[in-house]
Design an enzyme around this catalytic site. Structure first.
Site, PDB file in Angstrom:
ATOM      1  N   GLY A  16      28.983   5.078  -3.430  1.00 39.03           N
ATOM      2  CA  GLY A  16      27.814   5.460  -3.749  1.00 39.03           C
ATOM      3  C   GLY A  16      26.388   4.855  -3.214  1.00 39.03           C
ATOM      4  O   GLY A  16      25.241   5.278  -3.747  1.00 39.03           O
ATOM      5  N   GLY A  17      26.372   4.669  -1.744  1.00 37.58           N
ATOM      6  CA  GLY A  17      25.541   3.607  -0.898  1.00 37.58           C
ATOM      7  C   GLY A  17      24.397   4.855  -1.115  1.00 37.58           C
ATOM      8  O   GLY A  17      23.690   4.273  -0.235  1.00 37.58           O
ATOM      9  N   GLY A  18      24.116   6.072  -0.996  1.00 38.10           N
ATOM     10  CA  GLY A  18      23.730   7.060  -0.300  1.00 38.10           C
ATOM     11  C   GLY A  18      22.297   7.914  -1.140  1.00 38.10           C
ATOM     12  O   GLY A  18      21.252   7.758   0.047  1.00 38.10           O
ATOM     13  N   GLY A  20      19.519   5.923  -4.245  1.00 38.50           N
ATOM     14  CA  GLY A  20      19.763   5.584  -5.333  1.00 38.50           C
ATOM     15  C   GLY A  20      19.690   3.737  -5.753  1.00 38.50           C
ATOM     16  O   GLY A  20      19.324   3.388  -4.485  1.00 38.50           O
ATOM     17  N   ARG A  68      37.226   9.572  -6.332  1.00 38.82           N
ATOM     18  CA  ARG A  68      38.095   9.734  -7.542  1.00 38.82           C
ATOM     19  C   ARG A  68      39.544  10.426  -6.907  1.00 38.82           C
ATOM     20  O   ARG A  68      40.958  10.179  -7.693  1.00 38.82           O
ATOM     21  CB  ARG A  68      37.772  11.910  -8.483  1.00 38.82           C
ATOM     22  CG  ARG A  68      36.841  11.674  -9.479  1.00 38.82           C
ATOM     23  CD  ARG A  68      35.795  12.583  -9.722  1.00 38.82           C
ATOM     24  NE  ARG A  68      35.491  13.671  -9.079  1.00 38.82           N
ATOM     25  CZ  ARG A  68      35.036  14.421  -9.350  1.00 38.82           C
ATOM     26  NH1 ARG A  68      34.741  14.763 -10.512  1.00 38.82           N
ATOM     27  NH2 ARG A  68      34.997  15.032  -7.885  1.00 38.82           N
ATOM     28  N   PHE A  98      26.395  12.326 -18.416  1.00 38.22           N
ATOM     29  CA  PHE A  98      24.794  13.618 -18.708  1.00 38.22           C
ATOM     30  C   PHE A  98      25.287  13.097 -20.157  1.00 38.22           C
ATOM     31  O   PHE A  98      25.684  12.568 -20.594  1.00 38.22           O
ATOM     32  CB  PHE A  98      25.383  14.792 -18.428  1.00 38.22           C
ATOM     33  CG  PHE A  98      27.351  14.703 -18.653  1.00 38.22           C
ATOM     34  CD1 PHE A  98      27.064  15.587 -19.868  1.00 38.22           C
ATOM     35  CD2 PHE A  98      28.140  14.729 -17.659  1.00 38.22           C
ATOM     36  CE1 PHE A  98      28.390  16.100 -20.402  1.00 38.22           C
ATOM     37  CE2 PHE A  98      29.404  15.310 -18.865  1.00 38.22           C
ATOM     38  CZ  PHE A  98      29.560  15.448 -19.574  1.00 38.22           C
ATOM     39  N   TYR A 148      25.389  -0.393 -22.317  1.00 43.36           N
ATOM     40  CA  TYR A 148      26.025   0.199 -23.874  1.00 43.36           C
ATOM     41  C   TYR A 148      27.526  -0.077 -23.751  1.00 43.36           C
ATOM     42  O   TYR A 148      27.995   1.068 -24.645  1.00 43.36           O
ATOM     43  CB  TYR A 148      25.670   1.399 -24.211  1.00 43.36           C
ATOM     44  CG  TYR A 148      25.173   2.476 -22.761  1.00 43.36           C
ATOM     45  CD1 TYR A 148      26.489   2.756 -22.561  1.00 43.36           C
ATOM     46  CD2 TYR A 148      24.656   2.990 -22.414  1.00 43.36           C
ATOM     47  CE1 TYR A 148      26.526   3.900 -21.546  1.00 43.36           C
ATOM     48  CE2 TYR A 148      24.427   3.509 -21.442  1.00 43.36           C
ATOM     49  CZ  TYR A 148      25.180   4.140 -20.775  1.00 43.36           C
ATOM     50  OH  TYR A 148      25.693   5.380 -19.844  1.00 43.36           O
ATOM     51  N   ARG A 200      19.430  13.410 -15.080  1.00 44.84           N
ATOM     52  CA  ARG A 200      19.761  13.704 -16.081  1.00 44.84           C
ATOM     53  C   ARG A 200      19.613  12.779 -17.260  1.00 44.84           C
ATOM     54  O   ARG A 200      19.861  13.963 -18.369  1.00 44.84           O
ATOM     55  CB  ARG A 200      21.784  13.119 -15.202  1.00 44.84           C
ATOM     56  CG  ARG A 200      21.970  13.585 -14.088  1.00 44.84           C
ATOM     57  CD  ARG A 200      23.678  13.381 -13.970  1.00 44.84           C
ATOM     58  NE  ARG A 200      23.184  11.584 -13.913  1.00 44.84           N
ATOM     59  CZ  ARG A 200      23.093  10.990 -12.823  1.00 44.84           C
ATOM     60  NH1 ARG A 200      22.998  11.645 -11.417  1.00 44.84           N
ATOM     61  NH2 ARG A 200      23.297   9.510 -12.644  1.00 44.84           N
TER      62      ARG A 200
HETATM   63  P1  NAP Z   1      22.201   7.862  -8.458  1.00 42.29           P
HETATM   64  O1  NAP Z   1      21.648   8.304  -8.305  1.00 42.29           O
HETATM   65  O2  NAP Z   1      22.899   9.300  -9.194  1.00 42.29           O
HETATM   66  O3  NAP Z   1      23.407   7.510  -7.216  1.00 42.29           O
HETATM   67  C1  NAP Z   1      25.062   7.886  -7.722  1.00 42.29           C
HETATM   68  C2  NAP Z   1      25.506   7.953  -6.157  1.00 42.29           C
HETATM   69  O4  NAP Z   1      27.424   8.308  -6.286  1.00 42.29           O
HETATM   70  C3  NAP Z   1      25.418   9.191  -5.358  1.00 42.29           C
HETATM   71  O5  NAP Z   1      25.490   8.594  -4.320  1.00 42.29           O
HETATM   72  C4  NAP Z   1      26.294  10.148  -5.816  1.00 42.29           C
HETATM   73  O6  NAP Z   1      26.536  10.986  -4.307  1.00 42.29           O
HETATM   74  C5  NAP Z   1      27.471   8.883  -5.502  1.00 42.29           C
HETATM   75  N1  NAP Z   1      28.637   9.871  -6.062  1.00 42.29           N
HETATM   76  C6  NAP Z   1      29.075  10.255  -7.095  1.00 42.29           C
HETATM   77  N2  NAP Z   1      29.948  10.721  -7.744  1.00 42.29           N
HETATM   78  C7  NAP Z   1      30.485  10.201  -7.219  1.00 42.29           C
HETATM   79  C8  NAP Z   1      32.277  10.148  -6.587  1.00 42.29           C
HETATM   80  N3  NAP Z   1      33.541  11.522  -6.522  1.00 42.29           N
HETATM   81  N4  NAP Z   1      32.651   9.919  -5.077  1.00 42.29           N
HETATM   82  C9  NAP Z   1      31.941   9.281  -4.183  1.00 42.29           C
HETATM   83  N5  NAP Z   1      30.681   9.241  -4.369  1.00 42.29           N
HETATM   84  C10 NAP Z   1      30.142   9.913  -5.771  1.00 42.29           C
HETATM   85  O7  NAP Z   1      22.565   6.835  -9.393  1.00 42.29           O
HETATM   86  P2  NAP Z   1      21.547   5.763  -9.694  1.00 42.29           P
HETATM   87  O8  NAP Z   1      20.640   5.791 -10.613  1.00 42.29           O
HETATM   88  O9  NAP Z   1      21.360   4.694  -8.532  1.00 42.29           O
HETATM   89  O10 NAP Z   1      23.558   4.308 -10.563  1.00 42.29           O
HETATM   90  C11 NAP Z   1      23.982   4.031  -9.606  1.00 42.29           C
HETATM   91  C12 NAP Z   1      24.820   2.845 -10.722  1.00 42.29           C
HETATM   92  O11 NAP Z   1      24.422   2.324 -11.691  1.00 42.29           O
HETATM   93  C13 NAP Z   1      25.690   3.860 -11.234  1.00 42.29           C
HETATM   94  O12 NAP Z   1      26.712   2.801 -11.427  1.00 42.29           O
HETATM   95  C14 NAP Z   1      25.362   4.261 -13.486  1.00 42.29           C
HETATM   96  O13 NAP Z   1      25.995   4.444 -14.009  1.00 42.29           O
HETATM   97  C15 NAP Z   1      24.459   2.381 -13.053  1.00 42.29           C
HETATM   98  N6  NAP Z   1      23.531   2.524 -14.069  1.00 42.29           N
HETATM   99  C16 NAP Z   1      22.248   2.580 -13.792  1.00 42.29           C
HETATM  100  C17 NAP Z   1      21.001   2.659 -14.356  1.00 42.29           C
HETATM  101  C18 NAP Z   1      19.586   3.268 -14.269  1.00 42.29           C
HETATM  102  O14 NAP Z   1      18.765   3.199 -15.051  1.00 42.29           O
HETATM  103  N7  NAP Z   1      19.618   4.049 -12.371  1.00 42.29           N
HETATM  104  C19 NAP Z   1      21.426   1.939 -15.567  1.00 42.29           C
HETATM  105  C20 NAP Z   1      22.398   1.583 -15.841  1.00 42.29           C
HETATM  106  C21 NAP Z   1      23.649   2.036 -15.380  1.00 42.29           C
HETATM  107  P3  NAP Z   1      27.556  11.903  -4.025  1.00 42.29           P
HETATM  108  O15 NAP Z   1      26.731  13.223  -5.470  1.00 42.29           O
HETATM  109  O16 NAP Z   1      26.705  12.396  -2.943  1.00 42.29           O
HETATM  110  O17 NAP Z   1      28.348  11.937  -3.687  1.00 42.29           O
END
Ligand code: NAP
Length: 285
Positions: A16-18, A20, A68, A98, A148, A200
């Site tokens: 998911g490095g593309g 966030g 997955r 979600f 959590y 979300r």
């Molecule tokens: P994000 O912006 O939604 O990024 C998630 C990334 O995961 C996207 O690049 C998405 O790319 C990729 N992804 C989703 N499903 C995938 C799959 N099946 N296979 C491969 N890649 C997949 O989320 P974020 O906010 O940066 O969060 C990053 C991490 O931090 C997550 O683990 C999240 O639970 C954790 N986190 C975030 C927060 C926060 O406040 N932001 C708080 C607590 C924990 P594609 O859709 O292109 O596949």
């Protein structure tokens, strides 16, 4: 604080490095000398991210991969090793989440999140571990969980269950693979505004303001703060840290402290006046 070559010699895959937080970490690892690989499902997003990460001048590669799918993960590692060389670091960051009242969840909705977060983390972690063990190489794995996992959280049941599983995996493998020189740690972030998370989980500006008001630091995290923690934990500076989950949330997870709610009720000066009135004879401080 960090030497520019801190991560030299490391090949780090960020799932998911593309976008966030994944992209923020990938960018930082490249700045600190690592060869960086990213994966995700959307190729356009990955190509754009690669251009950004590559600005640091270190090798970078991407693979379109749904974490997955175990076989797709096998093919991804093969492609990335051919293009980038050794992969000895992994950040399990890809996730889905979600809001849903738990009584309204469908089995498919529950499975969708658990598959990405828990099964996906297993697929990427087990395959890297297997490779490193076979080739007698050390490595470092970092799992992005949530705060959590410890308390549970209303309305995000699949995520809470899946991330708690990942935390158990972190501790299990840290011990089991320690003898192979493979470290496994976690980071539990608080709120970090990313497009994905905010779309979300942050329904409106009003909710955002309420959130900020009740946060003890009254601010959200900056992705660079998280990226620096991730770089440290993956680096050899943290060689004796394994099996830990580091919280980075400005103390938000401690809001359950019995009297913490007082800070939300009124300004501190008003609170101090009340304390003084309750204990007039005692000089405080
Ligand atoms: P994000 O912006 O939604 O990024 C998630 C990334 O995961 C996207 O690049 C998405 O790319 C990729 N992804 C989703 N499903 C995938 C799959 N099946 N296979 C491969 N890649 C997949 O989320 P974020 O906010 O940066 O969060 C990053 C991490 O931090 C997550 O683990 C999240 O639970 C954790 N986190 C975030 C927060 C926060 O406040 N932001 C708080 C607590 C924990 P594609 O859709 O292109 O596949």
């Amino acid at each position: 604080m960090f030497n520019k070559d801190l991560l030299k010699g490391k090949g780090i895959l960020v799932t998911g490095g593309g976008s966030g937080l994944g992209l923020a970490m990938a960018r930082r690892f490249a700045e600190l000398g690592a060869a960086v690989a990213i994966c995700g499902r959307n190729e356009e997003k990955l190509k754009k991210a690669v251009a950004e990460i590559g600005a640091a001048g270190n090798p970078v590669a991407y693979a379109v991969c749904d974490v997955r799918d175990y076989d797709a993960v096998t093919a991804m590692y093969q492609k990335l090793r051919e293009e980038l060389g050794e992969i000895n670091g992994l950040v399990n960051n890809a996730a889905g989440n979600f809001y849903c009242a738990s009584e309204d969840l469908t089995p498919g909705g529950f499975r969708a999140v658990v598959d990405i977060v828990l099964q996906g983390t297993f697929n990427c972690t087990q395959q890297l571990g297997k490779y490193l063990i076979e080739h007698k190489k050390p490595g470092s794995i970092l799992n992005i969980v949530t705060t959590y996992t410890q308390t549970g959280s209303a309305f995000v049941l699949p995520s809470a269950c899946a991330k708690a599983g990942v935390e158990a995996m972190t501790k299990t493998l840290a011990y089991e693979w320690a003898e192979y020189g493979i470290r496994v740690n976690g980071i539990a972030p608080g709120p970090f505004p990313t497009k994905g998370a905010w779309q979300r989980l942050m329904p409106s500006k009003d909710v955002e303001q309420m959130y900020l008001k009740r946060h003890p630091m009254h601010r959200f995290g900056n992705p660079e703060e998280l990226a620096n923690l991730a770089a440290f934990l993956l680096s050899d500076m943290a060689a004796y840290i394994s099996g830990d989950v580091v919280v980075i949330d400005g103390a938000e997870h401690l809001q359950g402290g019995q009297f913490n709610f007082l800070t939300q009720l009124m300004p501190r000066e008003q609170l101090k006046a009340i304390f003084q009135a309750m204990h007039p004879k005692k000089k405080q401080g």
